[in-house]
Design an enzyme around this catalytic site. Structure first.
Site, PDB file in Angstrom:
ATOM      1  N   ASP A 187     -30.978  32.097 -26.487  1.00 55.53           N
ATOM      2  CA  ASP A 187     -31.652  31.166 -26.774  1.00 55.53           C
ATOM      3  C   ASP A 187     -29.859  30.517 -26.214  1.00 55.53           C
ATOM      4  O   ASP A 187     -29.737  29.079 -25.898  1.00 55.53           O
ATOM      5  CB  ASP A 187     -31.997  30.734 -27.901  1.00 55.53           C
ATOM      6  CG  ASP A 187     -33.104  30.789 -28.541  1.00 55.53           C
ATOM      7  OD1 ASP A 187     -33.794  31.790 -27.452  1.00 55.53           O
ATOM      8  OD2 ASP A 187     -33.816  30.891 -29.285  1.00 55.53           O
ATOM      9  N   LEU A 217     -38.600  25.183 -29.547  1.00 56.25           N
ATOM     10  CA  LEU A 217     -38.019  24.699 -27.708  1.00 56.25           C
ATOM     11  C   LEU A 217     -36.508  25.370 -27.757  1.00 56.25           C
ATOM     12  O   LEU A 217     -36.638  24.701 -27.305  1.00 56.25           O
ATOM     13  CB  LEU A 217     -38.540  23.673 -27.157  1.00 56.25           C
ATOM     14  CG  LEU A 217     -40.015  23.783 -27.260  1.00 56.25           C
ATOM     15  CD1 LEU A 217     -41.008  22.796 -26.804  1.00 56.25           C
ATOM     16  CD2 LEU A 217     -40.733  25.224 -26.335  1.00 56.25           C
ATOM     17  N   GLY A 218     -36.151  26.123 -28.712  1.00 56.36           N
ATOM     18  CA  GLY A 218     -34.528  26.247 -29.384  1.00 56.36           C
ATOM     19  C   GLY A 218     -34.272  25.298 -29.407  1.00 56.36           C
ATOM     20  O   GLY A 218     -32.723  24.810 -29.106  1.00 56.36           O
ATOM     21  N   SER A 219     -34.449  23.940 -30.312  1.00 52.91           N
ATOM     22  CA  SER A 219     -33.518  23.430 -31.388  1.00 52.91           C
ATOM     23  C   SER A 219     -32.309  23.427 -31.712  1.00 52.91           C
ATOM     24  O   SER A 219     -31.083  22.868 -31.490  1.00 52.91           O
ATOM     25  CB  SER A 219     -34.288  21.917 -31.394  1.00 52.91           C
ATOM     26  OG  SER A 219     -35.383  23.246 -32.324  1.00 52.91           O
ATOM     27  N   SER A 220     -32.604  24.359 -32.780  1.00 56.28           N
ATOM     28  CA  SER A 220     -31.729  25.073 -32.804  1.00 56.28           C
ATOM     29  C   SER A 220     -30.104  25.763 -32.384  1.00 56.28           C
ATOM     30  O   SER A 220     -29.234  25.187 -32.785  1.00 56.28           O
ATOM     31  CB  SER A 220     -31.947  26.218 -34.469  1.00 56.28           C
ATOM     32  OG  SER A 220     -32.862  27.729 -33.978  1.00 56.28           O
ATOM     33  N   ALA A 221     -30.772  26.549 -31.355  1.00 57.32           N
ATOM     34  CA  ALA A 221     -29.285  26.765 -30.453  1.00 57.32           C
ATOM     35  C   ALA A 221     -28.964  25.938 -29.818  1.00 57.32           C
ATOM     36  O   ALA A 221     -27.686  25.649 -29.576  1.00 57.32           O
ATOM     37  CB  ALA A 221     -30.508  27.535 -29.116  1.00 57.32           C
ATOM     38  N   ALA A 222     -29.791  24.751 -29.700  1.00 55.70           N
ATOM     39  CA  ALA A 222     -29.277  23.306 -28.366  1.00 55.70           C
ATOM     40  C   ALA A 222     -27.957  22.503 -29.483  1.00 55.70           C
ATOM     41  O   ALA A 222     -26.802  22.176 -29.866  1.00 55.70           O
ATOM     42  CB  ALA A 222     -30.376  22.730 -28.094  1.00 55.70           C
TER      43      ALA A 222
HETATM   44  O1  PMV Z   1     -38.178  32.621 -31.749  1.00 54.34           O
HETATM   45  P1  PMV Z   1     -37.068  32.838 -30.413  1.00 54.34           P
HETATM   46  O2  PMV Z   1     -37.533  31.552 -29.187  1.00 54.34           O
HETATM   47  O3  PMV Z   1     -35.540  31.934 -30.869  1.00 54.34           O
HETATM   48  O4  PMV Z   1     -37.424  33.934 -29.188  1.00 54.34           O
HETATM   49  C1  PMV Z   1     -36.998  34.880 -29.762  1.00 54.34           C
HETATM   50  C2  PMV Z   1     -37.073  35.942 -29.456  1.00 54.34           C
HETATM   51  C3  PMV Z   1     -36.698  37.921 -29.764  1.00 54.34           C
HETATM   52  O5  PMV Z   1     -36.862  38.513 -28.299  1.00 54.34           O
HETATM   53  C4  PMV Z   1     -38.032  37.820 -30.390  1.00 54.34           C
HETATM   54  C5  PMV Z   1     -35.750  37.746 -30.669  1.00 54.34           C
HETATM   55  C6  PMV Z   1     -34.282  38.212 -29.604  1.00 54.34           C
HETATM   56  O6  PMV Z   1     -33.495  37.509 -30.396  1.00 54.34           O
HETATM   57  O7  PMV Z   1     -33.874  37.570 -28.557  1.00 54.34           O
END
Ligand code: PMV
Length: 320
Positions: free
Chosen positions: A138, A91-96
Site C-alpha cells: 500500500d 482504498l488505502g487511506s491509512s497508507a496515503a
Molecule cells: O487490506 P489491504 O487493502 O491493505 O490489503 C491487504 C493485502 C494483503 O495481501 C492481504 C496483506 C498484505 O499486507 O499484503
C-alpha cells in the site's frame, strides 16, 4: 521564514487489482493508484502538536503519531489532513495518510522534498508500527502512484523503482502504466481486519490441501494480468479478475455480502470482471466494465455504496 517552515504533501489511495494474500507468500501483486488523494499540511509553531485543531491523540491519530515518533525531533506543529477518498472504503487511506505525513515531516526537517524511495520505506515502517503486520504494497503504491508491480525478484521488461527489505524478505517495486479506464468500487459495509484475514489464510495454507495451489495460481494470474493490462486486453484482465476472486473465495476471505456484490455487478451490462480487493472478510470489491454507470447502478440496487474511480493518479507530491 523559509518556505519550508510550512509544507503540504499529498498521496493517492489505491486498490489491489491482482495478488492480495498471495503477496504474503512471495508472489507478486499489482496495485493501481486512484485519482483521489489524502493531503497533509504541517507548519512549525510554538507549543504543542495539534491535528485538525485538536490535541494529538494516540487512538484517533495513530498513523500520524507513528510517523512523528520516527521523523520529528520535537517542537510544536500544526497538522491538518484532508481526504478525498471515500471513508472506510478499503482504498488505502491509512497508507496515503502515512506517506503524506512522513513526507511532510521529512520536508520540514530537511528543508527539501524527500526522495520517494525513502518515504515509501519509512511509511511502511510507520504502518507496521500501527498494524503489526503489513506488506509494503500500500505505501509503495501510494508513494509512486500510477501502477505498481511488487515482486520478490526483478521482473523482466518492467522499470524498477526501488527495493524494500525487512527481516528475511525482499520486495522489488516496479512501475506499471495504469490503463486509461475507470473502475467501479463498492463497499460491503463490513470491516475485515487485514491481520485477521492474513491469519485465516495462513491456517488454511498450514492445513495443507489446495490452499497453496490457489496462492500459486494467484501469482500466475497476477503475472498474466500485468501483461494483459499492458496489451490493453481488457477482456482478458476481466476474466483474470473473476478467476482471482474465485481463488480468494477458496482461501476463505470472501463473505456472503461480497459474493452478492460480485454477482450483482456481473449481471450488469458491460461488466468484464469483478473481484474483492484487499484483505477481504468485508471491505471493498472492484468492477472492470465498459459501462461504469451500469455497474454503479447494479451495486446501488443491492444497497452498496459505489463509486466510479479513475486510476493512474500521480504519486507523492510535496510543496514548500
Ligand atoms: O487490506 P489491504 O487493502 O491493505 O490489503 C491487504 C493485502 C494483503 O495481501 C492481504 C496483506 C498484505 O499486507 O499484503
Amino acid at each position: 521564514m523559509s518556505n519550508w517552515d510550512r509544507v503540504r504533501a499529498s498521496a493517492p489511495g489505491k486498490f489491489i487489482l491482482f495478488g492480495e494474500h498471495a503477496v504474503v507468500y512471495g508472489e507478486p501483486s499489482l496495485s493501481l493508484a486512484l485519482d483521489r488523494r489524502v493531503t497533509v499540511s504541517a507548519q512549525r509553531r510554538g507549543g504543542a502538536i495539534s491535528v485538525n485543531g485538536a490535541t494529538l491523540n494516540s487512538y484517533r491519530h495513530a498513523y500520524i503519531e507513528a510517523a512523528l515518533k520516527s521523523h520529528w525531533s520535537g517542537g510544536g506543529l500544526r497538522i491538518r489532513t484532508r481526504s478525498r477518498l471515500p471513508s472506510a472504503s478499503g482504498l488505502g487511506s491509512s497508507a496515503a495518510l502515512s506517506v503524506a505525513t512522513v513526507a511532510a515531516l521529512m520536508a520540514l526537517e530537511s528543508g527539501a522534498p524527500p526522495k520517494p524511495s525513502r518515504v515509501a520505506k519509512a511509511a511502511f515502517e510507520a504502518e507496521l508500527r500501527v498494524q503489526g503486520a503489513a506488506s509494503p504494497n500500500d505505501t509503495t503504491a501510494s508513494t509512486h502512484g500510477q501502477g505498481v508491480f511488487l515482486a520478490p525478484e526483478p521482473e523482466a521488461g518492467l522499470p524498477r523503482l526501488w527495493k524494500i527489505q525487512r527481516n528475511q524478505r525482499t520486495w522489488i517495486a516496479h512501475h506499471v502504466d495504469a490503463p486509461p479506464v475507470s473502475f467501479v468500487v463498492a463497499h460491503s459495509g463490513q470491516r475485515g481486519r487485514t491481520a485477521d484475514q492474513v491469519a485465516l489464510v495462513k491456517k488454511r495454507v498450514d492445513a495443507g490441501g489446495d490452499a497453496l495451489k490457489s496462492i500459486r495460481r494467484i501469482g500466475q494470474i497476477t503475472r498474466e494480468g500485468r501483461k494483459a493490462l499492458q496489451q490493453n486486453d481488457l477482456q482478458r484482465v476481466g476474466r483474470l479478475m473473476d478467476e482471482n476472486h474465485e481463488h480468494l473465495a477458496r482461501l476463505g476471505v470472501e463473505t456472503d455480502r461480497l459474493a452478492a456484490l460480485v454477482q450483482a455487478s456481473r449481471k450488469a451490462p458491460g461488466t468484464l470482471g469483478a473481484k474483492l480487493t484487499g484483505a477481504g472478510g468485508g471491505g471493498s470489491m472492484i468492477v472492470l466494465t465498459t459501462s461504469p454507470p451500469e455497474a454503479k447502478r447494479a451495486l446501488e440496487r443491492v444497497q452498496a455504496p459505489a463509486w466510479i474511480i479513475n486510476v493512474g493518479g500521480g504519486g507523492l507530491e510535496v510543496e514548500g
